[in-house]
Motif scaffolding. Structure first.
Motif, mmCIF file in Angstrom:
data_model
loop_
_atom_site.group_PDB
_atom_site.id
_atom_site.type_symbol
_atom_site.label_atom_id
_atom_site.label_comp_id
_atom_site.label_asym_id
_atom_site.label_seq_id
_atom_site.Cartn_x
_atom_site.Cartn_y
_atom_site.Cartn_z
ATOM 1 N N GLU A 2 -52.374 23.282 -44.741
ATOM 2 C CA GLU A 2 -52.023 23.962 -43.494
ATOM 3 C C GLU A 2 -53.228 24.755 -42.979
ATOM 4 O O GLU A 2 -53.913 25.418 -43.758
ATOM 5 C CB GLU A 2 -50.854 24.909 -43.722
ATOM 6 C CG GLU A 2 -49.570 24.195 -44.111
ATOM 7 C CD GLU A 2 -48.404 25.143 -44.230
ATOM 8 O OE1 GLU A 2 -47.281 24.670 -44.441
ATOM 9 O OE2 GLU A 2 -48.619 26.364 -44.108
ATOM 10 N N TYR A 32 -41.522 25.353 -36.340
ATOM 11 C CA TYR A 32 -41.663 26.730 -36.809
ATOM 12 C C TYR A 32 -41.848 27.755 -35.701
ATOM 13 O O TYR A 32 -42.598 27.532 -34.743
ATOM 14 C CB TYR A 32 -42.857 26.840 -37.755
ATOM 15 C CG TYR A 32 -42.639 26.096 -39.046
ATOM 16 C CD1 TYR A 32 -43.083 24.788 -39.196
ATOM 17 C CD2 TYR A 32 -41.955 26.692 -40.110
ATOM 18 C CE1 TYR A 32 -42.869 24.092 -40.370
ATOM 19 C CE2 TYR A 32 -41.737 25.993 -41.281
ATOM 20 C CZ TYR A 32 -42.195 24.695 -41.399
ATOM 21 O OH TYR A 32 -41.978 24.014 -42.566
ATOM 22 N N ALA A 100 -43.167 31.723 -41.696
ATOM 23 C CA ALA A 100 -42.369 31.080 -42.754
ATOM 24 C C ALA A 100 -43.047 31.177 -44.111
ATOM 25 O O ALA A 100 -42.380 31.284 -45.147
ATOM 26 C CB ALA A 100 -42.102 29.626 -42.394
ATOM 27 N N ASP A 101 -44.394 31.126 -44.116
ATOM 28 C CA ASP A 101 -45.108 31.222 -45.391
ATOM 29 C C ASP A 101 -46.358 32.088 -45.279
ATOM 30 O O ASP A 101 -47.231 32.029 -46.142
ATOM 31 C CB ASP A 101 -45.466 29.835 -45.926
ATOM 32 C CG ASP A 101 -46.303 29.022 -44.949
ATOM 33 O OD1 ASP A 101 -46.490 27.821 -45.194
ATOM 34 O OD2 ASP A 101 -46.762 29.580 -43.936
ATOM 35 N N ASP A 102 -46.441 32.865 -44.209
ATOM 36 C CA ASP A 102 -47.560 33.799 -43.989
ATOM 37 C C ASP A 102 -48.913 33.102 -43.869
ATOM 38 O O ASP A 102 -49.944 33.711 -44.172
ATOM 39 C CB ASP A 102 -47.615 34.857 -45.087
ATOM 40 C CG ASP A 102 -46.510 35.893 -44.922
ATOM 41 O OD1 ASP A 102 -46.151 36.536 -45.926
ATOM 42 O OD2 ASP A 102 -46.000 36.040 -43.790
ATOM 43 N N THR A 103 -48.921 31.856 -43.443
ATOM 44 C CA THR A 103 -50.200 31.209 -43.155
ATOM 45 C C THR A 103 -50.815 31.867 -41.914
ATOM 46 O O THR A 103 -50.154 32.008 -40.886
ATOM 47 C CB THR A 103 -50.005 29.710 -42.883
ATOM 48 O OG1 THR A 103 -49.473 29.091 -44.064
ATOM 49 C CG2 THR A 103 -51.320 29.042 -42.513
#
Length: 114
Positions: A2, A32, A100-103
């Motif tokens: 990502e 997202y 969603a995953d702090d990317t």
């Protein structure tokens, strides 16, 4: 892998405008919610704006509401932040975030100064 890559920052005079872009890759961007954050010199991260996956619902921090517009182009896997009537207190590094995953991207510097 990502990846989020911001661009479009720069030096602008008070009252000016800039459009930031965030190019996403490595995931299904259209699925997202995405955010813009910023970090001013010597301060912590501040949430700026959010947009849902379809682009039909947005939210803004009180400090930018009415001046900034978040949008997205899911066909281009790109998130945008249109900033108008910029003020010196908008000076910061701006980041896009996939909550969603702090990317988070590497950020783009915005400096508002005469």
């Amino acid at each position: 892998e990502e990846q989020l890559v911001e661009s479009g920052g720069g030096l602008v005079q008070p009252g000016g405008s800039l459009r930031l872009s965030c190019a996403a890759s490595g995931f299904t961007f259209s699925s997202y919610t995405m955010n813009w954050l910023r970090q001013a010199p010597g301060k912590g991260l501040e949430w700026v704006s959010s947009i849902n996956s379809a682009g039909t619902s947005t939210a803004y921090a009180r400090s930018v509401k009415g001046r900034f517009t978040i949008s997205r182009d899911n066909a281009k896997n790109t998130l945008y932040l249109q900033m108008t009537n910029l003020k010196p207190e908008d000076t910061a590094v701006y980041y896009c975030l996939k909550p969603a995953d702090d990317t988070k991207g590497q950020g783009t510097q915005v400096t508002v100064s005469s």
